[in-house]
Design a protein around this motif. Structure first.
Motif, short mmCIF file in Angstrom:
data_model
loop_
_atom_site.label_atom_id
_atom_site.label_comp_id
_atom_site.label_asym_id
_atom_site.label_seq_id
_atom_site.Cartn_x
_atom_site.Cartn_y
_atom_site.Cartn_z
N PHE A 257 62.13 -99.16 -27.50
CA PHE A 257 63.08 -98.91 -28.54
C PHE A 257 64.00 -97.72 -28.27
CE2 PHE A 257 63.86 -96.86 -32.72
CZ PHE A 257 64.84 -97.96 -33.37
N ASP A 258 63.02 -96.66 -28.12
CA ASP A 258 63.87 -95.49 -27.63
C ASP A 258 64.84 -95.47 -26.57
OD1 ASP A 258 62.81 -94.05 -29.60
OD2 ASP A 258 61.08 -93.26 -28.45
N GLU A 259 64.38 -96.34 -25.56
CA GLU A 259 65.33 -96.48 -24.30
C GLU A 259 66.62 -97.36 -24.65
OE1 GLU A 259 66.44 -96.24 -20.54
OE2 GLU A 259 65.21 -95.25 -21.44
N ARG A 260 66.38 -98.40 -25.88
CA ARG A 260 67.53 -98.97 -25.94
C ARG A 260 68.52 -98.15 -26.82
NH1 ARG A 260 64.68 -103.65 -28.71
NH2 ARG A 260 63.20 -104.06 -27.33
N LYS A 261 67.95 -97.45 -27.84
CA LYS A 261 68.60 -96.52 -28.65
C LYS A 261 69.38 -95.67 -27.89
CE LYS A 261 68.20 -93.34 -32.73
NZ LYS A 261 67.25 -92.81 -33.49
N ARG A 262 68.68 -94.94 -26.60
CA ARG A 262 69.24 -93.96 -25.88
C ARG A 262 70.51 -94.70 -25.17
NH1 ARG A 262 69.87 -92.91 -20.97
NH2 ARG A 262 68.17 -94.27 -20.18
N LYS A 263 70.56 -95.80 -24.60
CA LYS A 263 71.55 -96.68 -23.76
C LYS A 263 72.71 -96.88 -24.68
CE LYS A 263 68.86 -98.80 -20.35
NZ LYS A 263 68.28 -99.97 -19.54
N ARG A 264 72.22 -97.07 -25.92
CA ARG A 264 73.27 -97.51 -26.93
C ARG A 264 74.14 -96.35 -27.42
NH1 ARG A 264 70.48 -100.12 -30.64
NH2 ARG A 264 70.40 -98.49 -32.09
N MET A 265 73.37 -95.08 -27.53
CA MET A 265 74.24 -93.90 -27.70
C MET A 265 74.93 -93.53 -26.77
SD MET A 265 70.98 -91.68 -29.82
CE MET A 265 71.79 -90.40 -29.77
N GLU A 266 74.34 -93.70 -25.53
CA GLU A 266 75.43 -93.34 -24.16
C GLU A 266 76.53 -94.01 -24.16
OE1 GLU A 266 76.32 -91.10 -20.92
OE2 GLU A 266 74.58 -90.70 -22.38
N SER A 267 76.21 -95.31 -24.46
CA SER A 267 77.37 -96.11 -24.51
C SER A 267 78.47 -96.01 -25.38
CB SER A 267 76.87 -97.81 -24.68
OG SER A 267 78.00 -98.50 -24.69
N ASN A 268 78.03 -95.75 -26.46
CA ASN A 268 78.73 -95.33 -27.73
C ASN A 268 79.67 -93.84 -27.05
OD1 ASN A 268 78.26 -97.24 -29.22
ND2 ASN A 268 76.91 -96.23 -30.51
N ARG A 269 78.89 -92.93 -26.61
CA ARG A 269 79.68 -91.74 -26.25
C ARG A 269 80.75 -91.95 -25.09
NH1 ARG A 269 74.47 -89.41 -25.36
NH2 ARG A 269 73.47 -88.42 -27.41
N GLU A 270 80.55 -92.84 -24.40
CA GLU A 270 81.16 -93.21 -23.27
C GLU A 270 82.63 -93.96 -23.78
OE1 GLU A 270 81.85 -92.65 -19.87
OE2 GLU A 270 79.74 -91.15 -20.26
#
Length: 144
Positions: free
Chosen positions: A21-34
């Motif tokens: 869950f944390d990994e998905r959340k982190r990837k989603r946040m990174e994607s949103n930042r990009e």
């Protein structure tokens, strides 16, 4: 011991779920930042394009304004010359009428016939002068 199954989960299972869950959340946040970064870059690029276009249009506007002012100055000069010519025409027409009247008076007193031509209408109406028609092109009007 009781025969009811106990819902005991091992700590490692919960950690793995939270880790996923944390990994998905982190990837989603990174994607949103990009995505936000790309959006800001596009916005900045569009702003620079509009700023450049504004500068270009202001330069063109300045050039057009200068041309208009030049044409207005030329028009005013030509209009002033035209007014002088109209005044000269009126004065010369009046002189000619005076001279014709004196000549007629002299002819009447002496009895000597004098042929006094009438003032041609073309002198009284200069816009109807019999001259070759020369077209005026736009390039003639805007020469600087």
């Amino acid at each position: 011991m009781s025969s009811t199954p106990q819902l005991v989960s091992s700590g490692s299972d919960a950690d793995q779920r939270y880790a996923k869950f944390d990994e998905r959340k982190r990837k989603r946040m990174e994607s949103n930042r990009e995505s936000a970064k790309r959006s800001r870059m596009k916005k900045q690029q569009r702003l620079e394009e509009l700023s450049s276009e504004t500068t270009q249009l202001q330069n063109q506007n300045s050039i057009c304004r200068d041309k208009i002012e030049s044409v207005e100055r030329n028009y005013c000069a030509i209009d002033a010359d035209n007014n002088v010519l109209r005044a000269q025409l009126a004065e010369l027409t009046e002189r000619l009428n005076s001279l014709n009247s004196l000549t007629q008076f002299w002819a009447d007193t002496t009895g000597f016939p004098v042929d006094i031509p009438e003032i041609p209408d073309t002198l009284l109406e200069p816009w109807q002068l019999p001259c070759p028609i020369q077209p005026i092109t736009a390039s003639d009007m805007f020469q600087f």
